[in-house]
Scaffold this active site. Structure first.
Site, PDB file in Angstrom:
ATOM      1  N   ASN A   1       9.071   4.435   3.799  1.00  0.00           N
ATOM      2  CA  ASN A   1       8.880   4.115   4.936  1.00  0.00           C
ATOM      3  C   ASN A   1      10.038   3.518   5.521  1.00  0.00           C
ATOM      4  OD1 ASN A   1       6.114   3.901   3.678  1.00  0.00           O
ATOM      5  ND2 ASN A   1       5.721   3.620   5.712  1.00  0.00           N
TER       6      ASN A   1
ATOM      7  N   CYS B   1       3.863   9.511   1.000  1.00  0.00           N
ATOM      8  CA  CYS B   1       2.197  10.075   0.448  1.00  0.00           C
ATOM      9  C   CYS B   1       2.349  11.034  -0.765  1.00  0.00           C
ATOM     10  CB  CYS B   1       1.647  10.705   1.883  1.00  0.00           C
ATOM     11  SG  CYS B   1       0.211  11.471   1.470  1.00  0.00           S
TER      12      CYS B   1
ATOM     13  N   HIS C   1       8.661   7.215   8.600  1.00  0.00           N
ATOM     14  CA  HIS C   1       9.175   7.219   7.499  1.00  0.00           C
ATOM     15  C   HIS C   1      10.650   7.699   7.635  1.00  0.00           C
ATOM     16  CE1 HIS C   1       6.044   6.855   4.284  1.00  0.00           C
ATOM     17  NE2 HIS C   1       5.386   6.967   5.482  1.00  0.00           N
TER      18      HIS C   1
ATOM     19  N   ARG D   1       0.789  -1.062  -0.185  1.00  0.00           N
ATOM     20  CA  ARG D   1       0.047  -0.105  -0.027  1.00  0.00           C
ATOM     21  C   ARG D   1       1.006   1.426  -0.192  1.00  0.00           C
ATOM     22  NH1 ARG D   1      -0.607   4.632   2.425  1.00  0.00           N
ATOM     23  NH2 ARG D   1      -0.519   3.626   4.804  1.00  0.00           N
ATOM     24  N   ASP D   2       1.479   1.494   1.079  1.00  0.00           N
ATOM     25  CA  ASP D   2       2.140   2.756   1.360  1.00  0.00           C
ATOM     26  C   ASP D   2       3.535   2.865   0.239  1.00  0.00           C
ATOM     27  OD1 ASP D   2       3.640   5.030   2.075  1.00  0.00           O
ATOM     28  OD2 ASP D   2       2.762   4.716   4.218  1.00  0.00           O
TER      29      ASP D   2
ATOM     30  N   HIS E   1       4.216   4.410  12.819  1.00  0.00           N
ATOM     31  CA  HIS E   1       4.216   4.338  11.482  1.00  0.00           C
ATOM     32  C   HIS E   1       5.354   5.532  11.267  1.00  0.00           C
ATOM     33  CE1 HIS E   1       2.679   4.037   7.347  1.00  0.00           C
ATOM     34  NE2 HIS E   1       3.322   5.349   7.208  1.00  0.00           N
TER      35      HIS E   1
END
Ligand code: COA
Ligand code: ZN
Length: 320
Positions: free
Chosen positions: A257, A248, A217, A23-24, A215
């Site tokens: 990430n 994002c 990065h 996803r990310d 979460h």
């Protein structure tokens, strides 16, 4: 893949990693990764021992064209018992699509920063909250697990520092809805270890029953340091992305990430238990460049594990 002797620090403590690479990791990739390749990637990740995988995002295909095949991916992955397959959703439409596609869990998203929420979700925070409150009710009816990810919890690339009161105000409102999991997201790598320690300790003290995930990065090279600071402050749940991909597209300056294999490698050395097979994870990471058409930030994919030894140079005997 050998990392060497286990140090005392972790003492076998379990650290729960959720893989967010599909996803990310893929959401900002310029070239569309074919659907079958995405499914194969998730299936490979399922075989590594990871307890959770964020498979895709049920967002507007105009906003995130890279994940426009969310339904097919979510439906066609091979489900391994014991692995929680989740998806990111920004609104009720996303939740309905995810539930129809048999997601085990929904990761609701909104930002702690008003500006980033407007940029990313084209809504004010109040509107996002109202929409997500409806999603919580829908998910409860469907028996699907809910977690809420709060973007920019450690700072916003457009507003600067985000007050702890803003972040915790949202945590409280979701806790009041009965949400049992919150992810504090450092969307553009603004977090630093002492800030992380303070926020994690305060959050855990105020909501002892809440499952907090971190979460991070690695935008400014502090990703792993932040993970370790969070662990020292009591956190035990983290998002991480294979190869260190991610970011994002609606957060200026976003980049990858924290890297799953780097975290597994470091935590294994320090005596923590992630349950993840490092060799299988690294093998999957090393297949990424062919998939996305460029190199990956992962140091471990490049260097190998600490005790992956190199051959002695050929002329060594002559000088001994
Ligand atoms: N899935 C698919 N389509 C969706 C959708 C969803 N979850 N939510 C809205 N849409 C569609 C609507 O049906 C509408 O389609 P139409 O033009 O064919 O009628 C269109 O998108 C616009 O709907 P609207 O409600 O006005 O949305 P918007 O354009 O204001 O966008 C979001 C709002 C939240 C849907 C969009 O900004 C988004 O998906 N953002 C996600 C960004 C992201 O994933 N960032 C990275 C992760 S943090
Ligand atoms: Zn992210």
């Amino acid at each position: 893949m050998s990392v060497g002797a286990v140090a005392w620090h972790g003492a076998g403590r379990r650290i729960h990693l959720q893989e967010v690479g599909p996803r990310d990791g893929l959401q900002m990739e310029p070239a569309f990764v074919p659907t079958a390749e995405k499914i194969a990637l998730v299936d490979a990740l399922s075989a590594t021992g990871l307890p959770g995988i964020e498979v895709t995002a049920f967002v507007s295909p105009a906003a995130i064209p890279a994940l426009r095949d969310a339904e097919v991916v979510m439906r066609e992955i091979a489900r391994r018992p014991g692995v929680l397959y989740t998806a990111l959703v920004p609104n009720v439409r996303g939740a309905e699509r995810a539930i129809e596609s048999r997601a085990d869990g929904l990761n609701l998203v909104m930002s702690a920063s008003e500006t980033h929420n407007l940029a990313n979700l084209r809504m004010a925070r109040a509107q996002s909250f109202a929409s997500l409150a409806q999603v919580v009710a829908t998910a409860r009816g469907a028996g699907v697990v809910v977690n809420v990810s709060l973007s920019c919890a450690f700072g916003c690339p457009m507003e600067g520092d985000v007050a702890e009161a803003e972040v915790f105000g949202l945590v409280q409102r979701f806790a009041d809805l009965g949400v049992g999991g919150i992810t504090l997201c450092d969307t553009t790598g603004m977090a630093y270890p002492t800030q992380v320690a303070r926020l994690v300790a305060a959050a855990r003290a105020r909501w002892p029953g809440m499952a907090f995930t971190l979460h991070f990065h690695n935008t400014r090279g502090m990703g792993l340091a932040n993970v370790l600071a969070a662990i020292d402050a009591g956190a035990d749940r983290f998002d991480a992305s294979l190869g260190g991909l991610g970011g994002c597209p609606y957060a200026p300056g976003a980049s990858g990430n924290v890297c799953s294999e780097e975290i597994v490698h470091a935590l294994q050395l320090m005596g923590y238990d992630t349950g993840v097979d490092l060799s299988a994870l690294v093998a999957a990471a090393r297949r990424l460049p062919a998939l996305i058409g460029h190199g990956i930030p992962s140091q471990i994919a490049q260097a190998g594990a600490r005790l992956d030894l190199h051959p002695v140079p050929g002329d060594f005997e002559a000088i001994r």
